[in-house]
Scaffold this active site. Structure first.
Site, PDB file in Angstrom:
ATOM      1  N   LYS A 280      54.545   8.598  17.931  1.00 17.46           N
ATOM      2  CA  LYS A 280      53.980   9.656  18.470  1.00 17.46           C
ATOM      3  C   LYS A 280      54.491   9.712  20.160  1.00 17.46           C
ATOM      4  CE  LYS A 280      49.264   8.219  16.702  1.00 17.46           C
ATOM      5  NZ  LYS A 280      48.795   9.524  16.379  1.00 17.46           N
ATOM      6  N   ARG A 354      44.791   6.805   6.187  1.00 19.27           N
ATOM      7  CA  ARG A 354      44.367   7.105   4.873  1.00 19.27           C
ATOM      8  C   ARG A 354      45.070   5.853   3.774  1.00 19.27           C
ATOM      9  NH1 ARG A 354      47.018  12.589   4.547  1.00 19.27           N
ATOM     10  NH2 ARG A 354      46.417  12.430   7.045  1.00 19.27           N
TER      11      ARG A 354
END
Length: 503
Positions: A280, A354
């Protein structure tokens, strides 16, 4: 983690003499709402006019959540909070909750230490009493800073809810509000902890102590790296493989006698998300200590459900890992074997939530066989794009389940909106090298695609996915009863849902 610091809440018909601040309502329709006769009479005696007239003379506003401090007529300071332009008996429970929170924050900003405050808006229904109590308690919250000095004493030590009726239902409402607020605050405290202090092992230890404080009601199981390897939890191990802090899977079980319904809760517990090898930006990384708020929500909700004694079986999983880049980090294009044997081609190491959730969902559905699975996760930026920073998304494989979740959220005062998992979303997950891939490459629909991926791991069990990426962390100033930083989003909805399912 120390026990959350919350004021003690009580209910009374009149304002205690020790009250430093009294919070009441103000509407354009009714004027001042919620001031007991004793206070009204003191204003008549001191100023020769009713509080309504005095409030209007100094420009008090009925605009929702606007606060006005009245000139004192006695030792107690009166704070008026705007309730809008409708009669006070038409103000919703959530509006009362927000007003109580705004009033409590205004009181907390005053020069007080260990003070008692009172709050009342002229409403005595049990749901209104609970809402006011919750809002006032949550409005007093502040995170204890990590500092070498002694922590500051709480400004507010006690809250009295003023109600014309103080019967069993009202007393029960206050007690329930205290339990629920404590759970919300526990999640806020976890979310606000810096990631060097809250990591998978320390988080698991915290949860063990937190659940243990409920007595023998909740059993705790923690799998460390060796246990995860033995059990075949390839998703959690892959995501946590790049960090020096090894991952954990925490399982809580609450199984009271007489429970007829089995609810499973699963939470994303990424204690820090750097993005892994798909790193990020600095700005995007700064708040990623909050990426474990889904796990915090399900842990806190489970404790509240147990403390409230609901007759419902609850099995809870928190998949805890730190997603970091290193020589041992997982890579885009890696193929992972998740719990139960399903293989996944990784598309993006910054879509890690996920992956850890897949292991926990697969175990819950295959081994526990619950009647319903609810998962909570700060899963996708796409959900924030769709719904903003104050509304969570609900996805489900059942319209009936989605309706129950939305009804619970409405009862709890939390904002969720249902989004679809469209038919073609399964096609986005097709892989040439594995059973499925973790997402799509490019284009929109990211939140929907992530939900479609999670759906692959619940089998035929009714299920809903709550994406709280926007509302779980407030990067702006506090408002109503919502603090800056961790908000505790989804805790109240999960408790309300469990209450409705317990019958």
């Amino acid at each position: 983690m120390p026990a959350p610091r919350l004021p003690q809440a009580t209910i009374a018909r009149s304002v205690p003499r020790s009250t430093a601040v009294l919070i009441a309502g103000f509407t354009a329709e009714d004027g001042v709402a919620g001031l007991p006769d004793q206070v009204v009479n003191s204003y008549k005696k001191t100023f020769g006019s009713r509080p309504d007239d005095l409030a209007r003379s100094i420009g008090a506003s009925g605009k929702a959540l606007a606060t006005t401090v009245l000139p004192p007529a006695a030792k107690t300071t009166v704070v008026l909070v705007g309730l809008g332009d409708k009669p006070v008996d038409q103000v919703t429970d959530e509006e009362l909750r927000a007003a109580a929170g705004a009033g409590a924050r205004a009181a907390s900003a005053m020069d007080l230490t260990g003070a008692s405050i009172a709050v009342g808006f002229g409403r005595s229904e049990p749901t209104a009493v609970r809402a006011v109590t919750e809002g006032a308690l949550l409005g007093t919250y502040s995170f204890r800073a990590v500092t070498t000095g002694e922590p500051a004493e709480p400004k507010i030590s006690a809250i009295t809810v003023i109600s014309r009726s103080t019967g069993k239902q009202q007393l029960a409402a206050v007690e329930t509000a205290e339990v629920v607020a404590a759970a919300v605050v526990a999640n806020r405290d976890w979310v606000n902890q810096p990631a060097n202090l809250l990591f998978p092992e320390s988080f698991a230890d915290d949860v063990r102590g937190y659940a243990g404080a409920a007595g023998r009601k909740i059993s705790v199981e923690v799998l460390d790296a060796a246990g995860l390897t033995k059990g075949g939890y390839g998703g959690i191990l892959a995501v946590g493989g790049g960090s020096a802090k090894a991952p954990r899977l925490v399982r809580l079980s609450y199984a009271p006698r007489g429970a007829a319904f089995h609810l499973a809760l699963v939470g994303k517990g990424i204690t820090f998300d750097s993005g892994g090898l798909d790193l990020k930006t600095q700005q995007g990384m700064y708040t990623m200590k909050s990426d474990m708020s889904g796990a915090g929500a399900v842990f806190a909700a489970t404790r509240a459900i147990a403390d409230l004694g609901f007759k419902i079986k609850v099995t809870t999983y928190g998949a805890l890992a730190e997603n970091m880049p290193s020589g041992s980090a997982w890579r885009p294009s890696d193929v992972l074997t998740t719990y139960g044997g399903k293989t996944v081609e990784n598309i993006n190491s910054d879509a890690e939530g996920r992956i850890v959730m897949a292991d926990a969902l697969a175990r819950a559905s295959a081994e526990d066989r619950p009647d319903l699975i609810i998962d909570v996760a700060t899963l996708t930026g796409a959900a924030v794009v769709a719904l903003g920073e104050r509304t969570g998304a609900v996805f489900s494989n059942s319209e009936e389940v989605a309706g129950k979740v939305l009804a619970a959220a409405a009862a709890a005062g939390e904002r969720f909106w249902q989004l679809p998992i469209v038919e073609e979303s399964r096609g986005f997950l097709e892989s040439e090298v594995a059973d499925l891939r973790s997402g799509k490459t490019g284009g929109g629909g990211g939140a929907m695609t992530a939900a479609a991926f999670l759906r692959e791991f619940v089998g035929d069990v009714p299920w809903a996915h709550l994406d709280v990426a926007g509302p779980a962390f407030n990067s702006n100033s506090a408002y109503s009863y919502v603090s800056s930083g961790g908000t505790g989003m989804a805790v109240r909805t999960l408790v309300a849902l469990a209450e409705s399912l317990a019958g």
